[in-house]
Design a protein around this motif. Structure first.
Motif, PDB file in Angstrom:
ATOM      1  N   VAL A  48       1.538   5.142  -6.243  1.00  0.00           N
ATOM      2  CA  VAL A  48       0.388   4.575  -5.550  1.00  0.00           C
ATOM      3  C   VAL A  48       0.242   3.085  -5.874  1.00  0.00           C
ATOM      4  O   VAL A  48       0.201   2.245  -4.972  1.00  0.00           O
ATOM      5  N   ALA A  49       0.140   2.764  -7.163  1.00  0.00           N
ATOM      6  CA  ALA A  49      -0.067   1.378  -7.568  1.00  0.00           C
ATOM      7  C   ALA A  49       0.339   1.194  -9.021  1.00  0.00           C
ATOM      8  O   ALA A  49       0.314   2.152  -9.800  1.00  0.00           O
ATOM      9  N   THR A  58       0.778  -6.980  -9.625  1.00  0.00           N
ATOM     10  CA  THR A  58       0.430  -5.648  -9.144  1.00  0.00           C
ATOM     11  C   THR A  58       1.397  -5.229  -8.043  1.00  0.00           C
ATOM     12  O   THR A  58       1.986  -6.070  -7.357  1.00  0.00           O
ATOM     13  N   TYR A  59       1.565  -3.927  -7.927  1.00  0.00           N
ATOM     14  CA  TYR A  59       2.433  -3.346  -6.914  1.00  0.00           C
ATOM     15  C   TYR A  59       1.662  -2.228  -6.217  1.00  0.00           C
ATOM     16  O   TYR A  59       0.904  -1.508  -6.863  1.00  0.00           O
ATOM     17  N   TYR A  60       1.891  -2.078  -4.926  1.00  0.00           N
ATOM     18  CA  TYR A  60       1.204  -1.046  -4.162  1.00  0.00           C
ATOM     19  C   TYR A  60       2.174  -0.342  -3.220  1.00  0.00           C
ATOM     20  O   TYR A  60       3.060  -0.976  -2.633  1.00  0.00           O
ATOM     21  N   ALA A  64      -1.259   2.332   0.317  1.00  0.00           N
ATOM     22  CA  ALA A  64      -2.394   1.885  -0.485  1.00  0.00           C
ATOM     23  C   ALA A  64      -2.777   0.429  -0.218  1.00  0.00           C
ATOM     24  O   ALA A  64      -3.912   0.021  -0.519  1.00  0.00           O
ATOM     25  N   LYS A  65      -1.876  -0.321   0.319  1.00  0.00           N
ATOM     26  CA  LYS A  65      -2.138  -1.752   0.525  1.00  0.00           C
ATOM     27  C   LYS A  65      -3.340  -1.970   1.425  1.00  0.00           C
ATOM     28  O   LYS A  65      -3.480  -1.344   2.474  1.00  0.00           O
ATOM     29  N   PHE A  68      -6.615   0.099  -1.577  1.00  0.00           N
ATOM     30  CA  PHE A  68      -6.741   0.400  -3.006  1.00  0.00           C
ATOM     31  C   PHE A  68      -6.518  -0.867  -3.827  1.00  0.00           C
ATOM     32  O   PHE A  68      -5.731  -1.736  -3.449  1.00  0.00           O
ATOM     33  N   THR A  69      -7.201  -0.939  -4.973  1.00  0.00           N
ATOM     34  CA  THR A  69      -7.011  -2.053  -5.896  1.00  0.00           C
ATOM     35  C   THR A  69      -6.870  -1.515  -7.310  1.00  0.00           C
ATOM     36  O   THR A  69      -7.751  -0.795  -7.784  1.00  0.00           O
ATOM     37  N   ILE A  70      -5.774  -1.884  -7.959  1.00  0.00           N
ATOM     38  CA  ILE A  70      -5.574  -1.509  -9.361  1.00  0.00           C
ATOM     39  C   ILE A  70      -5.993  -2.684 -10.238  1.00  0.00           C
ATOM     40  O   ILE A  70      -5.735  -3.851  -9.901  1.00  0.00           O
ATOM     41  N   LEU A  81      -8.530   2.364 -10.623  1.00  0.00           N
ATOM     42  CA  LEU A  81      -8.032   2.365  -9.249  1.00  0.00           C
ATOM     43  C   LEU A  81      -9.240   2.470  -8.332  1.00  0.00           C
ATOM     44  O   LEU A  81      -9.870   3.527  -8.253  1.00  0.00           O
ATOM     45  N   THR A 105       7.857   1.061  -9.819  1.00  0.00           N
ATOM     46  CA  THR A 105       7.252   1.935  -8.820  1.00  0.00           C
ATOM     47  C   THR A 105       7.802   3.355  -8.874  1.00  0.00           C
ATOM     48  O   THR A 105       7.447   4.175  -8.032  1.00  0.00           O
TER      49      THR A 105
END
Length: 123
Positions: A48-49, A58-60, A64-65, A68-70, A81, A105
């Motif tokens: 997910v992230a 950060t990676y998504y 999720a892009k 969502f925000t990690i 999250l 990832t």
């Protein structure tokens, strides 16, 4: 002993929001990459992230892009999250993961896992 404890899951209507938290102990959290994965029955765990040890990267997943925000708070040994605009297809058990290496990832890149928290999105 490493422990990752997720919280914040629950039942929400489509379009709603949830904020998941993962409290870590027993590992050098401020030097660990952290990530969230999701799993539904019968399918593989899905990325997910992820976030680097200092939060700079950060990676998504594509899914999720933009929704969502990690983030992380190294002073509290916690990763978050924030999930907005939730969809029924987001329904899954969400797992927190930690790596003493760089953020990645893939699930194989993580050394420690939490027990998961259920997220259910109703239509």
């Amino acid at each position: 002993q490493v422990q990752l404890v997720e919280s914040g899951g629950g039942l929400v209507q489509a379009g709603g929001s949830l904020r998941l938290s993962c409290a870590a102990s027993g590992l050098p959290f401020s030097r660990s990459a952290m990530a969230w994965f999701q799993k539904v029955p019968g399918k593989e765990r899905k990325f997910v992230a992820a976030i680097s040890w200092n939060g700079a990267t950060t990676y998504y997943a594509d899914s999720a892009k933009g929704r969502f925000t990690i983030s992380r708070d190294n002073a509290k040994n916690t990763v978050y999250l924030q999930m907005n605009s939730l969809k029924p297809e987001d329904t899954a058990v969400f797992y927190c993961a930690a790596s003493v290496r760089t953020a990645t990832t893939t699930a194989a890149g993580y050394d420690y896992w939490g027990q998961g928290t259920q997220v259910t999105v109703s239509s």
